[in-house]
Design a protein around this motif. Sequence first.
Motif, PDB file in Angstrom:
ATOM      1  N   ALA A  71       0.836  -1.207   0.000  1.00  0.00           N
ATOM      2  CA  ALA A  71       0.000   0.000   0.000  1.00  0.00           C
ATOM      3  C   ALA A  71       0.866   1.250   0.000  1.00  0.00           C
ATOM      4  CB  ALA A  71      -0.921  -0.008   1.211  1.00  0.00           C
ATOM      5  N   THR A  72       0.438   2.231  -0.747  1.00  0.00           N
ATOM      6  CA  THR A  72       1.191   3.483  -0.847  1.00  0.00           C
ATOM      7  C   THR A  72       0.791   4.498   0.219  1.00  0.00           C
ATOM      8  OG1 THR A  72      -0.428   4.310  -2.457  1.00  0.00           O
ATOM      9  CG2 THR A  72       1.521   3.189  -3.321  1.00  0.00           C
ATOM     10  N   HIS A  73      -0.373   4.287   0.856  1.00  0.00           N
ATOM     11  CA  HIS A  73      -0.865   5.183   1.885  1.00  0.00           C
ATOM     12  C   HIS A  73      -1.517   4.365   2.995  1.00  0.00           C
ATOM     13  CE1 HIS A  73      -0.697   7.718  -1.726  1.00  0.00           C
ATOM     14  NE2 HIS A  73      -0.706   8.803  -0.959  1.00  0.00           N
ATOM     15  N   GLU A 124       0.027  10.361  -7.581  1.00  0.00           N
ATOM     16  CA  GLU A 124      -0.042  10.344  -6.121  1.00  0.00           C
ATOM     17  C   GLU A 124      -1.011   9.279  -5.635  1.00  0.00           C
ATOM     18  OE1 GLU A 124       0.375  11.289  -2.088  1.00  0.00           O
ATOM     19  OE2 GLU A 124       1.623  11.714  -3.839  1.00  0.00           O
ATOM     20  N   HIS A 125      -2.141   9.155  -6.312  1.00  0.00           N
ATOM     21  CA  HIS A 125      -3.163   8.171  -5.938  1.00  0.00           C
ATOM     22  C   HIS A 125      -3.478   7.335  -7.176  1.00  0.00           C
ATOM     23  CE1 HIS A 125      -3.817  10.238  -2.108  1.00  0.00           C
ATOM     24  NE2 HIS A 125      -3.870  11.368  -2.776  1.00  0.00           N
ATOM     25  N   TRP A 126      -2.879   6.152  -7.261  1.00  0.00           N
ATOM     26  CA  TRP A 126      -2.951   5.349  -8.476  1.00  0.00           C
ATOM     27  C   TRP A 126      -4.371   4.989  -8.878  1.00  0.00           C
ATOM     28  CZ3 TRP A 126       1.456   1.379  -6.959  1.00  0.00           C
ATOM     29  CH2 TRP A 126       2.668   2.082  -6.909  1.00  0.00           C
ATOM     30  N   ASP A 154      -6.916   6.967   0.024  1.00  0.00           N
ATOM     31  CA  ASP A 154      -6.297   6.404  -1.170  1.00  0.00           C
ATOM     32  C   ASP A 154      -6.969   5.085  -1.535  1.00  0.00           C
ATOM     33  OD1 ASP A 154      -3.951   6.383  -3.125  1.00  0.00           O
ATOM     34  OD2 ASP A 154      -3.728   4.446  -2.129  1.00  0.00           O
ATOM     35  N   SER A 211      -4.689   1.776  -1.901  1.00  0.00           N
ATOM     36  CA  SER A 211      -4.352   1.175  -0.609  1.00  0.00           C
ATOM     37  C   SER A 211      -5.542   0.461  -0.008  1.00  0.00           C
ATOM     38  CB  SER A 211      -3.847   2.260   0.355  1.00  0.00           C
ATOM     39  OG  SER A 211      -2.722   2.917  -0.184  1.00  0.00           O
TER      40      SER A 211
END
Length: 819
Positions: free
Chosen positions: A29-31, A48-50, A59, A62
Amino acid sequence: MTAAKKRFLVFGLMALAILLVAVLAPVIATHDPNTSVLADAVQSPSGEHWFGTDKMGRDLFSRVIYGTRTSILSTMVLVLSILLVGGALGIVAGYVGGVVETVIMRVADMMVSFPGMALAIALAGMLGGSITSAILAIMAVSWTKYARLARSLVLKVKHQDYVLAARISGTRERDILLRYMVPSALPTLVITAATDVGGMMLELAGFSFLGLGAQSTSIEWGYMLNEGRAYMESAPWLMVFPGLAIFLTVVIFNLLGDSLRDILDPREDEAQPHSKSKKRGDKMKRLKQVSTKAAALLVGAMLLSGVLTGCGGTPSAEQTEQTHLNFGCYSYSDSLDPITTVNSSWAGMRYGILECLFRFDDQVVAQPWLCDTYEVSDDYTTWILHIREGVQFSNGNPVTPSAVQAAFGRLYAETDADRGGTGNSNPEIYLPEPALTADDEAGTLTVVCQRPTGNLPGILAYPYFSVIDVSVVEQGIVSTGPYKLDSMQAGVGAELSRNEYYWNGEVPYDTVSILFIEDSSTKAMALQSGDVDLVENITTASDLEKLEADDRFYVSTAAGVRTGNSYMNFNGPLGNAALRQAILMALDHETMCNVTVAGMYTPGFAALPSSLAYNYDQLTNPYPYDVEKAKETLDEAGIVDTDGDGIRELDGENINLVYLAYTSRNLNDFAQAIALQLEEIGIGVTLNVSDYDTITALQNAGEFDLVTANTTTVGTGDPQDFLSYWYSGNSGSYGYYHNEEYDACFEELEVTTDQDRRLELITRMQQILIDDAATIIHGYYNSRMISWTDRVTGAEIATIDYYWLTSDIAPAAEESSNA
């Protein structure tokens, strides 16, 4: 390596990859999936938010990754539970036989006789929305398959020689079951369970999509679809990515189960070539069925969200010319009797059935209605009301002063427990029971109040004081409105017809069908498809934007006199002033009103709306939005996290606030956003979103720390009654707030008729509530009515929303409807 084993290896690796995603979610997860940045809500996919962000600014990538954990774990729990329960019952039934077998299998037959999913949905609805409820409901209707299979497998071996030998040798029955019966049935049961994983995951996702499974506190794919459907046109990524996750996972686990069956099923090796071909055909057919179901969940969700309803078309001339109205609305009560609850009195008036002696205009000033003139004594204790001549109830009985006296007398008697009353309405909070004298010859009703009452017309305009025909109350509620009730079905709707005795002009419609629609998006779809002509209060931002942009519909909006707020329970942790102050500073009301609920509310900080003339601009807010200041306040008060679990402690215990919310007018959205923001400052929240009646019962029992509300602040044309909720004599159901200065102001307000002094008191009381951090003010709600332009005319929402169906709402002119 056989082809079956190769397939198993390929699909096993795919399934393992999904399991690794669940295990390694914190790494992938990125966030943080729970971190909410409200200002970033509903952003499209970007670097920033895929996968973009959801309506709370979280997000989505995530959340999809973390959703793997919930979706797979809940599915495994469900499949294992069904396997254990159904398998155990089937094995016992097959081995023991006799009465035990008969009982178990008859229960299984009974369960099978009902439509499985319909019964599961009903059970989940009774249990309440949660992932646990969904698991229990699906398990309750699915165990029979395993029980039947296990029983048949046991019956094949229970008379084998080795089993008989074990019995003769004195082996205990329990050991025979464990050594012989279970091993004979288990392989086939496991194969069956493996092939059911995909289907069960799909069913759980479907339940969550319907609101019967995972709730807002869970990160689950089905619930993400549920949240995203309201934004399908404006933010399709909210549904596409969770939908793809469900589709791929279901297909992979289904293929894995089928390949496992090919390896473990001993009959495969004995099969002839033509039977092998048939098996492959059956597998492909089953794969197609499950894959189709998975795709159908995504596509069905999109359709339900209203993607195609814009093509609903214009109603036919036949539909528009007939004098019948279909009205879609939220159901607040299953009763129309003013004594039952406050909502029952409101419902009866909103449906055009009940009327009062007075009625509010758009400036919320009470005007004569069934009473045409009145006189009042200098001390405002004695009022002489003249009842309008010639008015009849919808059954033809005359409305006389005696009839009005009987209606008011019943209201007080039937809501007084000391006199055996069972009604839950509370007219005493507006008007302590007055002395009533009817003079039918003079046509007057004399009302002698217990104390000076300068606002009696406003009080008697409140729906509690609707005038009903008491002489026929056992047969139903009869009043003087333009429509009369023919039938009503709880949770479904009501059928109305024209009141032929209506006193105030022509009644536009011969009949009206009221359709109860709880979900805002469903209400919008029903309007767009032409199934209804008129709806109230679409609260989903994307639906409202679409309707406002479509010239087929007319949207009437009224400046709000409703305050959306959350009451605080002062008998719990929120009795701590520093905690309350920090909570207020942690909340970004501007963003919540403008982004989270997309302008449905006007932000504010005072109990009374800024649109009303109660000196909003003279009030000051000592607790503006400032997250760092909120944390500082908690630290200085010693409310800190000592054990590093992320939750602060108060009096040695973690703070975990029980937050109650119901789904009307975006209150659940506010509660969810507030819960996320409070977690950022270390305040734990358990969110309970349910129906209005359930939340009200819990609120009245004091089983809450925070509870949402959306209240008309000038229900009697004056805010005194709304402000009474914080008066210690009435505050029991609203959080047990107590402030001596506030009480003194309120008690003076009750007896003061001087308007300048009343304004001073009301202004001061608002500031006291603000200074005490006594409640969370979300903002001020704007009411709406939406109608087909070529079907309906006059569909204007009233400033005070007691009046939905009025005689002003009529069929559109023929030339307009045929244009």
